[in-house]
Design a protein around this motif. Structure first.
Motif, PDB file in Angstrom:
ATOM      1  N   PHE A 135       0.866  -1.169   0.000  1.00 29.14           N
ATOM      2  CA  PHE A 135       0.000   0.000   0.000  1.00 29.14           C
ATOM      3  C   PHE A 135       0.908   1.226   0.000  1.00 29.14           C
ATOM      4  O   PHE A 135       1.800   1.351   0.842  1.00 29.14           O
ATOM      5  N   ILE A 136       0.678   2.142  -0.957  1.00 27.16           N
ATOM      6  CA  ILE A 136       1.611   3.245  -1.173  1.00 27.16           C
ATOM      7  C   ILE A 136       0.854   4.569  -1.218  1.00 27.16           C
ATOM      8  O   ILE A 136      -0.192   4.684  -1.869  1.00 27.16           O
ATOM      9  N   THR A 137       1.409   5.573  -0.540  1.00 26.69           N
ATOM     10  CA  THR A 137       0.909   6.943  -0.639  1.00 26.69           C
ATOM     11  C   THR A 137       2.098   7.857  -0.950  1.00 26.69           C
ATOM     12  O   THR A 137       3.232   7.387  -1.070  1.00 26.69           O
ATOM     13  N   SER A 138       1.852   9.141  -1.019  1.00 27.15           N
ATOM     14  CA  SER A 138       2.944  10.093  -1.267  1.00 27.15           C
ATOM     15  C   SER A 138       3.887  10.197  -0.076  1.00 27.15           C
ATOM     16  O   SER A 138       4.985  10.743  -0.200  1.00 27.15           O
ATOM     17  N   ASP A 139       3.502   9.647   1.078  1.00 24.23           N
ATOM     18  CA  ASP A 139       4.317   9.752   2.291  1.00 24.23           C
ATOM     19  C   ASP A 139       4.978   8.450   2.722  1.00 24.23           C
ATOM     20  O   ASP A 139       5.991   8.480   3.430  1.00 24.23           O
ATOM     21  N   TYR A 140       4.395   7.310   2.349  1.00 26.56           N
ATOM     22  CA  TYR A 140       4.978   6.050   2.837  1.00 26.56           C
ATOM     23  C   TYR A 140       4.621   4.878   1.920  1.00 26.56           C
ATOM     24  O   TYR A 140       3.733   4.979   1.059  1.00 26.56           O
ATOM     25  N   TYR A 141       5.336   3.773   2.179  1.00 27.08           N
ATOM     26  CA  TYR A 141       5.208   2.547   1.393  1.00 27.08           C
ATOM     27  C   TYR A 141       5.199   1.388   2.398  1.00 27.08           C
ATOM     28  O   TYR A 141       6.182   1.192   3.120  1.00 27.08           O
ATOM     29  N   VAL A 142       4.099   0.633   2.475  1.00 28.12           N
ATOM     30  CA  VAL A 142       3.963  -0.468   3.439  1.00 28.12           C
ATOM     31  C   VAL A 142       3.759  -1.773   2.676  1.00 28.12           C
ATOM     32  O   VAL A 142       3.020  -1.810   1.689  1.00 28.12           O
ATOM     33  N   ARG A 143       4.379  -2.843   3.190  1.00 28.58           N
ATOM     34  CA  ARG A 143       4.391  -4.075   2.385  1.00 28.58           C
ATOM     35  C   ARG A 143       4.484  -5.322   3.259  1.00 28.58           C
ATOM     36  O   ARG A 143       5.190  -5.351   4.259  1.00 28.58           O
ATOM     37  N   ASN A 144       3.757  -6.376   2.854  1.00 28.08           N
ATOM     38  CA  ASN A 144       3.924  -7.731   3.385  1.00 28.08           C
ATOM     39  C   ASN A 144       4.534  -8.619   2.316  1.00 28.08           C
ATOM     40  O   ASN A 144       4.169  -8.531   1.129  1.00 28.08           O
ATOM     41  N   TYR A 145       5.447  -9.492   2.746  1.00 24.18           N
ATOM     42  CA  TYR A 145       6.028 -10.486   1.854  1.00 24.18           C
ATOM     43  C   TYR A 145       5.593 -11.861   2.331  1.00 24.18           C
ATOM     44  O   TYR A 145       5.762 -12.215   3.501  1.00 24.18           O
ATOM     45  N   ASP A 146       5.022 -12.660   1.415  1.00 28.64           N
ATOM     46  CA  ASP A 146       4.461 -13.970   1.762  1.00 28.64           C
ATOM     47  C   ASP A 146       5.143 -15.076   0.950  1.00 28.64           C
ATOM     48  O   ASP A 146       5.131 -15.037  -0.285  1.00 28.64           O
ATOM     49  N   PHE A 147       5.693 -16.052   1.655  1.00 27.58           N
ATOM     50  CA  PHE A 147       6.315 -17.204   0.984  1.00 27.58           C
ATOM     51  C   PHE A 147       6.564 -18.277   2.036  1.00 27.58           C
ATOM     52  O   PHE A 147       5.839 -18.374   3.022  1.00 27.58           O
ATOM     53  N   SER A 148       7.632 -19.060   1.856  1.00 23.51           N
ATOM     54  CA  SER A 148       7.979 -20.126   2.802  1.00 23.51           C
ATOM     55  C   SER A 148       9.254 -19.769   3.559  1.00 23.51           C
ATOM     56  O   SER A 148      10.231 -19.298   2.955  1.00 23.51           O
ATOM     57  N   PRO A 149       9.304 -20.021   4.871  1.00 21.29           N
ATOM     58  CA  PRO A 149      10.531 -19.759   5.630  1.00 21.29           C
ATOM     59  C   PRO A 149      11.685 -20.650   5.201  1.00 21.29           C
ATOM     60  O   PRO A 149      12.842 -20.356   5.504  1.00 21.29           O
ATOM     61  N   LEU A 150      11.395 -21.747   4.477  1.00 15.57           N
ATOM     62  CA  LEU A 150      12.457 -22.636   4.015  1.00 15.57           C
ATOM     63  C   LEU A 150      13.277 -22.012   2.890  1.00 15.57           C
ATOM     64  O   LEU A 150      14.426 -22.382   2.674  1.00 15.57           O
ATOM     65  N   ILE A 151      12.656 -21.081   2.150  1.00 17.12           N
ATOM     66  CA  ILE A 151      13.344 -20.416   1.038  1.00 17.12           C
ATOM     67  C   ILE A 151      13.260 -18.913   1.284  1.00 17.12           C
ATOM     68  O   ILE A 151      12.557 -18.179   0.591  1.00 17.12           O
ATOM     69  N   TYR A 152      13.982 -18.476   2.304  1.00 16.50           N
ATOM     70  CA  TYR A 152      13.897 -17.083   2.746  1.00 16.50           C
ATOM     71  C   TYR A 152      15.212 -16.723   3.408  1.00 16.50           C
ATOM     72  O   TYR A 152      15.642 -17.371   4.361  1.00 16.50           O
TER      73      TYR A 152
END
Length: 318
Positions: A98-115
């Motif tokens: 989610f992005i605005t002119s003031d900030y950028y927020v993000r979730n990353y979803d995958f497997s802890p085995l390949i991280y």
């Protein structure tokens, strides 16, 4: 659940690669992950082609790869094939921003085995730094540079896979080579894309955009107040490149529409993203769809909030 290591390196690109490689040699997690990659993936790329392509688009990464090779005691061929990020198999990752002119927020979803589980800070000179969550050591899942440019990847589709850069290498190249959203958009149009990805972007000047890229066609998506980005293309021009099942992406888009209307400050949005009860937080780790980190970049303040599942936010200010 794997926690996130914050790694702070200083020196030339070669020095950073060397130090990072030596650190990896002491990490059982990294050794297990890299061993699995080497055994299970068909890495038959042309190493001369990898070197020549990186020389064109981001020569500094070759210096870092040389140091990484030395630190790991790998052959040049293995280092280029495994970490060069060119003509490689594609990992199908989930991501929400989610992005605005003031900030950028993000979730990353995958497997802890390949991280990697590493947030890497690289300081090459005074007021010359990049930071971000790493993939395969050299690549970045998301990140910000000293100019305030922020970039993150969102996997969309692998059906049209062609020879080109993988998403995390593209994010890293953008952070190394660009200062603003406009510069990033111009570069993204020139890079060879191996698969279909969204690249969400923001900068210090309040600009933000999503670059929709397939190996065949690209497009830029903009909105006035805010942008939501998931694992599907949103513009009419690019929707034919989406996977048949985009149900999860549509669910997240609906949830993000409520955040867009609320105009909350970055800390509240970050906490909502990282809350395990949130509709954008996933726990299906066995099927490669569990939230591994929440990160917020505030380009105007050179500030980062980073949260591993179940932890409090870690604030980093440059």
């Amino acid at each position: 659940m794997r926690k996130i290591d914050i790694l702070d390196f200083k020196g030339s690109y070669y020095d950073v690669g060397l130090a990072h490689g030596r650190m990896i040699n002491q990490s059982l997690h990294y050794q297990s992950m890299l061993s699995g990659f080497k055994e299970n993936l068909s890495l038959e790329q042309n190493t001369k082609e990898i070197k020549n392509t990186l020389k064109v688009f981001c020569p500094n990464l070759l210096d870092e790869l040389n140091g990484l090779q030395e630190g790991l005691k790998y052959t040049e061929s293995d280092a280029l094939k495994l970490f060069g990020g060119y003509d490689m198999p594609i990992l199908e990752m989930g991501c929400t921003s989610f992005i605005t002119s003031d900030y950028y927020v993000r979730n990353y979803d995958f497997s802890p085995l390949i991280y990697d589980g590493s947030f890497v800070i690289q300081r090459h000179k005074e007021n010359d730094w990049t930071c971000g969550n790493s993939e395969l050591v050299v690549g970045r899942l998301d990140g910000m540079n000293h100019n305030g440019l922020t970039c993150g990847l969102h996997f969309v589709n692998n059906d049209l896979h062609k020879k080109g850069f993988i998403g995390s290498t593209i994010v890293r190249i953008v952070l190394e080579m660009c200062k603003t959203v406009e510069e990033a958009l111009d570069l993204l149009k020139e890079l060879p894309h191996a698969a279909s990805y969204n690249y969400s972007l923001a900068d210090r000047y309040g600009n933000f955009a999503v670059f929709e890229a397939s190996p065949e066609k690209t497009n830029t998506h903009r909105e006035k107040e805010s942008l939501s980005c998931v694992n599907m293309f949103q513009t009419d021009k690019m929707q034919s490149y989406n996977r048949a099942n985009v149900y999860s992406s549509l669910e997240r888009m609906e949830a993000l529409s409520q955040i867009s209307k609320s105009q909350k400050p970055v800390r509240e949005v970050h906490n909502w993203f990282s809350d395990q009860a949130s509709p954008v937080f996933y726990t299906d780790y066995e099927h490669f769809f569990g939230t591994l980190h929440t990160v917020s970049y505030v380009p105007k303040l050179n500030k980062v909030l980073l949260t591993a599942p179940g932890d409090e936010p870690n604030e980093i200010i440059f």
